[in-house]
Every structure is written in structure tokens, then in C-alpha cells.
Design a protein around this motif. Structure first.
Motif, PDB file in Angstrom:
ATOM      1  N   LEU A 118     -66.459  -3.320   8.796  1.00  0.00           N
ATOM      2  CA  LEU A 118     -66.057  -2.917   7.463  1.00  0.00           C
ATOM      3  C   LEU A 118     -65.508  -1.495   7.506  1.00  0.00           C
ATOM      4  O   LEU A 118     -66.218  -0.557   7.822  1.00  0.00           O
ATOM      5  CB  LEU A 118     -67.245  -2.997   6.508  1.00  0.00           C
ATOM      6  CG  LEU A 118     -67.981  -4.346   6.495  1.00  0.00           C
ATOM      7  CD1 LEU A 118     -69.165  -4.291   5.555  1.00  0.00           C
ATOM      8  CD2 LEU A 118     -67.044  -5.476   6.123  1.00  0.00           C
ATOM      9  N   TRP A 127     -68.709  -5.193  -0.919  1.00  0.00           N
ATOM     10  CA  TRP A 127     -67.957  -5.971   0.070  1.00  0.00           C
ATOM     11  C   TRP A 127     -68.274  -7.450  -0.029  1.00  0.00           C
ATOM     12  O   TRP A 127     -69.385  -7.828  -0.403  1.00  0.00           O
ATOM     13  CB  TRP A 127     -68.329  -5.519   1.479  1.00  0.00           C
ATOM     14  CG  TRP A 127     -68.223  -4.072   1.740  1.00  0.00           C
ATOM     15  CD1 TRP A 127     -69.166  -3.125   1.466  1.00  0.00           C
ATOM     16  CD2 TRP A 127     -67.117  -3.390   2.331  1.00  0.00           C
ATOM     17  NE1 TRP A 127     -68.715  -1.890   1.863  1.00  0.00           N
ATOM     18  CE2 TRP A 127     -67.471  -2.022   2.395  1.00  0.00           C
ATOM     19  CE3 TRP A 127     -65.891  -3.795   2.827  1.00  0.00           C
ATOM     20  CZ2 TRP A 127     -66.623  -1.065   2.931  1.00  0.00           C
ATOM     21  CZ3 TRP A 127     -65.049  -2.837   3.356  1.00  0.00           C
ATOM     22  CH2 TRP A 127     -65.409  -1.495   3.405  1.00  0.00           C
ATOM     23  N   CYS A 143     -63.273  -5.273   0.994  1.00  0.00           N
ATOM     24  CA  CYS A 143     -63.871  -4.405  -0.012  1.00  0.00           C
ATOM     25  C   CYS A 143     -63.337  -4.862  -1.366  1.00  0.00           C
ATOM     26  O   CYS A 143     -62.127  -4.842  -1.602  1.00  0.00           O
ATOM     27  CB  CYS A 143     -63.505  -2.944   0.241  1.00  0.00           C
ATOM     28  SG  CYS A 143     -64.152  -1.830  -1.026  1.00  0.00           S
TER      29      CYS A 143
END
Length: 94
Positions: A26, A57, A64
Motif C-alpha cells: 500500500l 484502503w 486507497c
């Protein structure tokens, strides 16, 4: 089961397997991550960062879906309510 590594990678682990594999890394915070929390249904992951933001997320896609700003200092804690309706964050704000 889903595990989150220190570098905020969403990892998957088979029930009886000894190996962990990265599913998504991420990316999006401009500072380090202080806190992570999964929703009870596993559909959302919240992260709190040194960059004074909270991000929500989709751990299945690594996307996101929302950035929450408004803290004036580092976000050191995030929590999702048991009914998955509320997201709380804590900061060094005064």
C-alpha cells in the motif's frame, strides 16, 4: 487469514502453510505508518501516519478509497468500530 507487515503490505497466508506472500504493497502516505486496523468483515483497512492523515484502503485491491485529513500532528492510532460504521483516529493534536 490476512496479515499486515510492518511496511504496510497486505499479506495472505494459507491456513496451514508456513509461507507468507505479499498481496499488495500500500503506497500513498508521505510519512511512516503508526497504526493499522482492519474492519471486522475484512473489507477495509485503516492506516494512520506521520503525515497527519488517515487512509482507508480496500485490502483486496490495494486501492486507497479515502484520505482523511484534519489532524495537526501525527496520527498515532486508528480504530474501526465493531459494527464497521465508525472510524476513529488519535493524534498528538492539542
Amino acid at each position: 487469514r490476512v496479515y499486515v507487515c510492518v511496511c504496510v503490505c497486505v499479506c495472505s497466508r494459507a491456513a496451514m502453510a508456513d509461507e507468507v506472500r505479499e498481496v499488495h504493497k500500500l503506497s500513498g502516505h508521505s510519512g511512516g505508518i503508526w497504526s493499522v486496523a482492519f474492519s471486522t468483515d475484512g473489507k477495509w483497512l485503516a492506516t494512520g501516519s506521520w503525515d497527519k492523515t488517515v487512509k482507508l484502503w480496500n485490502p483486496a485491491t490495494g486501492e486507497c478509497v479515502r484520505t482523511c485529513s484534519g489532524h495537526s500532528d501525527e496520527v498515532i492510532a486508528v480504530a474501526i468500530s465493531a459494527d464497521d460504521k465508525w472510524l476513529a483516529s488519535g493524534s498528538y493534536d492539542s
